[in-house]
Design a protein around this motif. Sequence first.
Motif, PDB file in Angstrom:
ATOM      1  N   ARG A  21      -3.549 -15.536 -25.075  1.00  0.00           N
ATOM      2  CA  ARG A  21      -3.155 -14.584 -26.121  1.00  0.00           C
ATOM      3  C   ARG A  21      -2.224 -13.514 -25.566  1.00  0.00           C
ATOM      4  O   ARG A  21      -1.191 -13.196 -26.154  1.00  0.00           O
ATOM      5  CB  ARG A  21      -4.392 -13.885 -26.700  1.00  0.00           C
ATOM      6  CG  ARG A  21      -5.001 -14.570 -27.847  1.00  0.00           C
ATOM      7  CD  ARG A  21      -6.160 -13.742 -28.415  1.00  0.00           C
ATOM      8  NE  ARG A  21      -7.289 -14.645 -28.554  1.00  0.00           N
ATOM      9  CZ  ARG A  21      -8.407 -14.608 -27.838  1.00  0.00           C
ATOM     10  NH1 ARG A  21      -8.619 -13.667 -26.964  1.00  0.00           N
ATOM     11  NH2 ARG A  21      -9.330 -15.502 -28.037  1.00  0.00           N
ATOM     12  N   SER A  22      -2.610 -12.964 -24.440  1.00  0.00           N
ATOM     13  CA  SER A  22      -1.818 -11.899 -23.819  1.00  0.00           C
ATOM     14  C   SER A  22      -0.432 -12.398 -23.426  1.00  0.00           C
ATOM     15  O   SER A  22       0.576 -11.726 -23.659  1.00  0.00           O
ATOM     16  CB  SER A  22      -2.565 -11.364 -22.598  1.00  0.00           C
ATOM     17  OG  SER A  22      -1.794 -10.422 -21.918  1.00  0.00           O
ATOM     18  N   ALA A  25       1.755 -12.929 -26.456  1.00  0.00           N
ATOM     19  CA  ALA A  25       2.155 -11.667 -27.076  1.00  0.00           C
ATOM     20  C   ALA A  25       3.288 -10.986 -26.306  1.00  0.00           C
ATOM     21  O   ALA A  25       3.980 -10.129 -26.840  1.00  0.00           O
ATOM     22  CB  ALA A  25       0.962 -10.733 -27.175  1.00  0.00           C
ATOM     23  N   ASP A  48      -7.316 -17.080 -33.670  1.00  0.00           N
ATOM     24  CA  ASP A  48      -6.064 -17.182 -32.918  1.00  0.00           C
ATOM     25  C   ASP A  48      -4.944 -17.855 -33.713  1.00  0.00           C
ATOM     26  O   ASP A  48      -3.803 -17.883 -33.265  1.00  0.00           O
ATOM     27  CB  ASP A  48      -6.295 -17.949 -31.611  1.00  0.00           C
ATOM     28  CG  ASP A  48      -7.171 -17.166 -30.661  1.00  0.00           C
ATOM     29  OD1 ASP A  48      -6.912 -15.955 -30.494  1.00  0.00           O
ATOM     30  OD2 ASP A  48      -8.119 -17.752 -30.113  1.00  0.00           O
ATOM     31  N   ASP A  50      -3.336 -16.855 -36.237  1.00  0.00           N
ATOM     32  CA  ASP A  50      -2.251 -15.913 -36.526  1.00  0.00           C
ATOM     33  C   ASP A  50      -1.315 -15.720 -35.332  1.00  0.00           C
ATOM     34  O   ASP A  50      -0.130 -15.472 -35.511  1.00  0.00           O
ATOM     35  CB  ASP A  50      -2.807 -14.561 -36.972  1.00  0.00           C
ATOM     36  CG  ASP A  50      -3.404 -14.615 -38.374  1.00  0.00           C
ATOM     37  OD1 ASP A  50      -3.034 -15.529 -39.144  1.00  0.00           O
ATOM     38  OD2 ASP A  50      -4.236 -13.750 -38.690  1.00  0.00           O
ATOM     39  N   VAL A  51      -1.839 -15.854 -34.138  1.00  0.00           N
ATOM     40  CA  VAL A  51      -0.999 -15.751 -32.936  1.00  0.00           C
ATOM     41  C   VAL A  51      -0.084 -16.968 -32.841  1.00  0.00           C
ATOM     42  O   VAL A  51       1.061 -16.873 -32.397  1.00  0.00           O
ATOM     43  CB  VAL A  51      -1.882 -15.647 -31.661  1.00  0.00           C
ATOM     44  CG1 VAL A  51      -1.043 -15.701 -30.400  1.00  0.00           C
ATOM     45  CG2 VAL A  51      -2.729 -14.383 -31.695  1.00  0.00           C
TER      46      VAL A  51
END
Length: 116
Positions: A21-22, A25, A48, A50-51
């Motif tokens: 995730r990080s 982003a 997740d 939406d990511v």
Amino acid sequence: MRATAQWAVRRAGRSPAAIYRSALAADSPVGRAHALVAGLGECGTHQDVDVLLPFLEHPSPRVRAEAVRAVRRLGGPLTRIAGMLADPAPVVVRAVKRALRSEPDIVRGHTGGEGA
């Protein structure tokens, strides 16, 4: 290899999904987006999705195809995936067809009733 790395991260008491995730982003994960999307699709959760959704529009066909697989795996919106049946890249269309194989009604709604 990703599975081994994920296992090692878990063994160290960390969350591989949080690392993916990080990294996703971060400003443009150039060259790594495919692996990061795949990794999050393997160990992420429904939250997740939406990511991952922005990667359905990534310029790389490989990344788009991996995003289709990841969104499907995590229970994302199938109608959003079905809209990609007209993608110009065959690798993406194949991924969409596999993802929607068990959802013929969704496919019919996006192809004028022809099915997959």
